[in-house]
Design a protein around this motif. Structure first.
Motif, PDB file in Angstrom:
ATOM      1  N   SER A  96     -22.111  -4.407 -20.569  1.00  0.00           N
ATOM      2  CA  SER A  96     -23.314  -4.918 -19.133  1.00  0.00           C
ATOM      3  C   SER A  96     -23.981  -6.069 -20.322  1.00  0.00           C
ATOM      4  O   SER A  96     -24.957  -6.558 -19.274  1.00  0.00           O
ATOM      5  CB  SER A  96     -24.169  -3.692 -19.388  1.00  0.00           C
ATOM      6  N   ASP A 217     -25.246  -6.497 -16.390  1.00  0.00           N
ATOM      7  CA  ASP A 217     -25.960  -5.693 -15.358  1.00  0.00           C
ATOM      8  C   ASP A 217     -27.297  -4.831 -16.897  1.00  0.00           C
ATOM      9  O   ASP A 217     -27.472  -4.723 -17.639  1.00  0.00           O
ATOM     10  CB  ASP A 217     -25.354  -4.824 -15.533  1.00  0.00           C
ATOM     11  N   PRO A 218     -28.691  -6.126 -16.101  1.00  0.00           N
ATOM     12  CA  PRO A 218     -29.625  -5.592 -17.576  1.00  0.00           C
ATOM     13  C   PRO A 218     -30.056  -3.784 -17.595  1.00  0.00           C
ATOM     14  O   PRO A 218     -30.730  -3.951 -18.109  1.00  0.00           O
ATOM     15  CB  PRO A 218     -30.675  -6.461 -16.409  1.00  0.00           C
ATOM     16  N   GLN A 219     -29.801  -3.422 -16.216  1.00  0.00           N
ATOM     17  CA  GLN A 219     -29.769  -1.883 -15.842  1.00  0.00           C
ATOM     18  C   GLN A 219     -29.152  -1.679 -16.850  1.00  0.00           C
ATOM     19  O   GLN A 219     -29.946  -0.777 -17.658  1.00  0.00           O
ATOM     20  CB  GLN A 219     -30.108  -1.982 -14.808  1.00  0.00           C
ATOM     21  N   ALA A 220     -28.462  -0.947 -16.428  1.00  0.00           N
ATOM     22  CA  ALA A 220     -27.605  -1.035 -17.385  1.00  0.00           C
ATOM     23  C   ALA A 220     -27.691  -0.912 -18.549  1.00  0.00           C
ATOM     24  O   ALA A 220     -26.839  -0.125 -19.647  1.00  0.00           O
ATOM     25  CB  ALA A 220     -25.768  -1.132 -17.037  1.00  0.00           C
ATOM     26  N   GLU A 221     -27.548  -2.455 -19.313  1.00  0.00           N
ATOM     27  CA  GLU A 221     -27.853  -2.501 -20.568  1.00  0.00           C
ATOM     28  C   GLU A 221     -28.704  -2.177 -21.139  1.00  0.00           C
ATOM     29  O   GLU A 221     -28.750  -1.161 -22.781  1.00  0.00           O
ATOM     30  CB  GLU A 221     -27.750  -4.034 -20.564  1.00  0.00           C
ATOM     31  N   ALA A 222     -29.723  -2.062 -20.720  1.00  0.00           N
ATOM     32  CA  ALA A 222     -30.785  -1.205 -20.878  1.00  0.00           C
ATOM     33  C   ALA A 222     -31.344   0.021 -20.970  1.00  0.00           C
ATOM     34  O   ALA A 222     -30.900   1.165 -22.578  1.00  0.00           O
ATOM     35  CB  ALA A 222     -32.210  -1.527 -20.682  1.00  0.00           C
ATOM     36  N   LEU A 223     -30.499   0.751 -20.286  1.00  0.00           N
ATOM     37  CA  LEU A 223     -30.152   1.779 -20.868  1.00  0.00           C
ATOM     38  C   LEU A 223     -29.057   2.306 -22.121  1.00  0.00           C
ATOM     39  O   LEU A 223     -29.356   3.463 -22.099  1.00  0.00           O
ATOM     40  CB  LEU A 223     -29.440   3.421 -19.585  1.00  0.00           C
ATOM     41  N   GLU A 226     -30.689   1.831 -25.547  1.00  0.00           N
ATOM     42  CA  GLU A 226     -30.710   2.817 -25.939  1.00  0.00           C
ATOM     43  C   GLU A 226     -30.350   4.463 -26.284  1.00  0.00           C
ATOM     44  O   GLU A 226     -30.689   4.825 -26.428  1.00  0.00           O
ATOM     45  CB  GLU A 226     -32.130   3.301 -24.179  1.00  0.00           C
TER      46      GLU A 226
END
Length: 342
Positions: A96, A217-223, A226
């Motif tokens: 991602s 995918d920025p959202q998937a990458e952030a999760l 984390e």
């Protein structure tokens, strides 16, 4: 072969990697039941997402598998069977990421969570290229060859999976001579493969590093990041033993050049400042611990009568024999020649 100095502060090998090894053996016409019996494990145990195989058992698994396969090229066949999703949050983070560069850096940073016996260093090269240089804690031999081949080629296939296309601008370098399966490997791998090179490395162009993974995918990458950081902190919290002894454990039998302070801090999931402070509190410096490791390596190599002193000097990181001789006399009170004679 035993990976030195890693037993108390590494997470071990995810069981799914051994399951994959069993599947590769089966595809090559071998029954993996004997391998599992050697390990004293069942497939169901290894499929548990939380299961980690101690490195000594991973050694045994690799030795048994290599004994079965012989010269068939287990390393690249294992890499070809690997899918990036098997790496859990680390694989998801790479998938991602906004660029291939970010994906490779994520894989490199969190590699210890999946392959604690391996380190990857980024080396700038001419012609707007970089080398991802691979090192293992294994002594030279069949297991080291298997691991290096599997990991370097595994990164090639990771790039291919990130792009969903052949990674143009990449090539593979291996230090050794071509193995018996070299031609089969070259036919299977989608980038040029060269032997007799300066390092075991994946060479990538800046253009390739700037490419965007198909599933960025920025959202998937952030999760995923984390999750990786959480696992990283747990790994760090579970580490035992004083830092100086953990440093000694990593340096023990590590091939030259030894890691510098910053690289060592990263391996131990701490900061260079914190590592330096802990060493000072113990009355030590990182240079002292490096010298300890070089002295042990030098003594071992000087015991091999076939090696010239100049070869020993180079093997422990000295380009000048006179400098090595002075250092050895400072460590032991004897010259290398006197030590060997005694």
């Amino acid at each position: 072969m035993v990976v030195s100095g890693r037993t108390w502060f590494t997470p071990g090998i995810p069981g799914i990697y051994v399951v994959l090894l069993c599947d590769v053996l089966r595809d090559l016409g071998h029954d993996p039941a004997a391998l599992l019996k050697t390990l004293g494990l069942k497939r169901e145990q290894l499929l548990d997402p939380e299961y980690r195989l101690p490195l000594e058992q991973a050694d045994a698994a690799a030795e048994a598998a290599l004994a079965l396969v012989g010269d068939a090229g287990l390393g690249f066949r294992y890499a070809r069977a690997m899918r990036i999703t098997l790496h859990g949050p680390v694989g998801l983070l790479a998938l991602s990421s906004p660029t291939m560069d970010d994906g490779l850096e994520a894989a490199r940073r969190y590699l210890g969570l999946r392959a604690p016996f391996l380190s990857v260093e980024r080396v700038p090269l001419a012609e707007r290229r970089q080398a991802l240089s691979f090192r293992t804690d294994f002594s030279p031999g069949p297991i080291q060859n298997f691991v290096i081949e599997a990991m370097v080629i595994g990164f090639v296939y990771m790039l291919e999976q990130l792009l969903e296309a052949s990674p143009e601008g990449a090539e593979v370098h291996f230090q050794g001579a071509p193995p018996p399966h070299a031609e089969a490997l070259r036919r299977a791998v989608p980038v040029p493969v060269h032997y007799g090179q300066a390092r075991d490395a994946l060479i990538v162009s800046e253009a390739l590093l700037a490419a965007r993974p198909r599933l960025a995918d920025p959202q998937a990458e952030a999760l995923a990041r984390e999750q990786c950081e959480l696992e990283f902190r747990r790994w760090r919290a579970n580490q035992e033993g004083p830092l100086p002894e953990r440093v000694r454990a990593v340096l023990r039998d590590h091939p030259a050049p030894l890691p510098d302070l910053a690289d060592m801090a990263e391996r131990l999931a701490t900061s260079p400042r914190t590592l330096k402070r802990h060493l000072q509190q113990a009355g030590l410096t990182y240079r002292q611990l490096q010298d300890e490791a070089r002295y042990r390596q030098a003594c071992k190599l000087l015991g091999e009568r076939g090696k010239r002193i100049s070869e020993v000097a180079f093997a422990v990181g000295y380009n000048d024999v006179a400098n090595f001789s002075r250092a050895f006399k400072r460590w032991s009170g004897q010259t290398p020649r006197d030590y060997r004679g005694g």
